[in-house]
Design a protein around this motif. Sequence first.
Motif, PDB file in Angstrom:
ATOM      1  N   SER A  86       0.893  -1.012   0.066  1.00 10.75           N
ATOM      2  CA  SER A  86      -0.099  -0.115   0.131  1.00 10.75           C
ATOM      3  C   SER A  86       0.838   1.301   0.025  1.00 10.75           C
ATOM      4  N   ASN A  87       0.408   2.380  -0.592  1.00  7.02           N
ATOM      5  CA  ASN A  87       1.088   3.455  -0.609  1.00  7.02           C
ATOM      6  C   ASN A  87       0.862   4.543   0.367  1.00  7.02           C
ATOM      7  N   PHE A  88       1.814   5.134   0.730  1.00  9.81           N
ATOM      8  CA  PHE A  88       1.578   6.463   1.826  1.00  9.81           C
ATOM      9  C   PHE A  88       2.268   7.435   1.181  1.00  9.81           C
ATOM     10  N   GLU A  89       2.088   8.817   1.721  1.00 10.13           N
ATOM     11  CA  GLU A  89       2.914  10.062   1.189  1.00 10.13           C
ATOM     12  C   GLU A  89       3.022  10.864   2.421  1.00 10.13           C
ATOM     13  N   ILE A  90       3.954  11.737   2.524  1.00 10.33           N
ATOM     14  CA  ILE A  90       4.163  12.572   3.575  1.00 10.33           C
ATOM     15  C   ILE A  90       4.459  13.876   2.954  1.00 10.33           C
ATOM     16  N   LYS A  91       4.361  15.120   3.693  1.00 12.41           N
ATOM     17  CA  LYS A  91       4.750  16.437   3.084  1.00 12.41           C
ATOM     18  C   LYS A  91       5.704  17.003   4.183  1.00 12.41           C
ATOM     19  N   VAL A  92       6.830  17.458   3.559  1.00 12.42           N
ATOM     20  CA  VAL A  92       7.691  18.092   4.452  1.00 12.42           C
ATOM     21  C   VAL A  92       7.975  19.575   4.191  1.00 12.42           C
ATOM     22  N   THR A  93       8.334  20.186   5.040  1.00 15.25           N
ATOM     23  CA  THR A  93       8.301  21.799   4.913  1.00 15.25           C
ATOM     24  C   THR A  93       9.464  22.403   5.976  1.00 15.25           C
ATOM     25  N   GLU A  94       9.786  23.313   5.427  1.00 16.89           N
ATOM     26  CA  GLU A  94      10.781  24.205   6.370  1.00 16.89           C
ATOM     27  C   GLU A  94      10.566  25.461   6.357  1.00 16.89           C
ATOM     28  N   ASP A  95      10.171  26.245   7.260  1.00 17.20           N
ATOM     29  CA  ASP A  95      10.011  27.760   7.453  1.00 17.20           C
ATOM     30  C   ASP A  95       8.716  27.889   6.428  1.00 17.20           C
TER      31      ASP A  95
END
Length: 300
Positions: free
Chosen positions: A41-50
Amino acid sequence: MKKLFVSLFLILVTFIAGCSQEPDWKLEITKEPVFANGKESNFEIKVTEDGTAAKGLHIVAELAMGSMDHGTIDVELEELSDGVYSGNAEFSMKGEWEAAFTLEKDGAKQEEVVNMNVKKAEGVASLNGEWITDEDLEFYQFINKLHIEINRETDREKYTGEKLDEALAYWDNQEKLNQDKNQLLTQIIRLRAMAMLGLEKGHEATDEEVNSAIEKVRAQYSSSDAAKTLITQFGEEKFWSIQQQQYARIVLTQKVQNDLIEKVKKENPKAGEQEILFTAEKEYEELLVSQVNSLKIEIL
């Protein structure tokens, strides 16, 4: 000289401190995985900085159940777009899983531990979060069989001898192809994708339009002994209840087709009917491909 030395020392310390400063990446699960026995199964994340997308990170995850010892799953994530990373894993069961992410870039490293709620898959595929179930596949298989038997019945009345043998052999082959789940899934995705597009364009399928379309197909089926037998075996009430949902999508799809026909007519006022229909059909297929590519489709 002493003052100069102290000043240089302070500058150096400040510089070193700045270089060794820990990154401040913020991680958010944007798509949680599901449990489907024996399937990834697929999963996704979002990564941010400031507040901006954190691009070009190398990210690995170690997945484990929080309350049970089922071992760990190691996953290397792939960057899909700016700041969005994706991974696939085969989960042994549904429930709360702990995901330990290690994020790295240019020597900087950060670890984040988050919980993922892995729910049981509700179908064999999903289309923008809308599940396609085994029951959906079975119904499409039944509809295909229904039309194969209607055509087989018609050809028995129309042909004899060698022509009949050829016709029946063709329908026997179509029945074998009807066992292909990928083909059934493609049929479902095509209809649902274009029905979604119809809604996006502001169309609706009224009860009157849906009922009118169903009455036409009901008349077609009632004239075939093979169709009546199969529908009775399937269960008439169940069959027409599902058809109500199907024809709501079909009506929306037909409205998208009609939009294209009208568009082609305006662009080619001197074209004949066959040319208009051919061009509209070609544009419909191109639009279908574009629409399908714009949707989030996950096949388990």
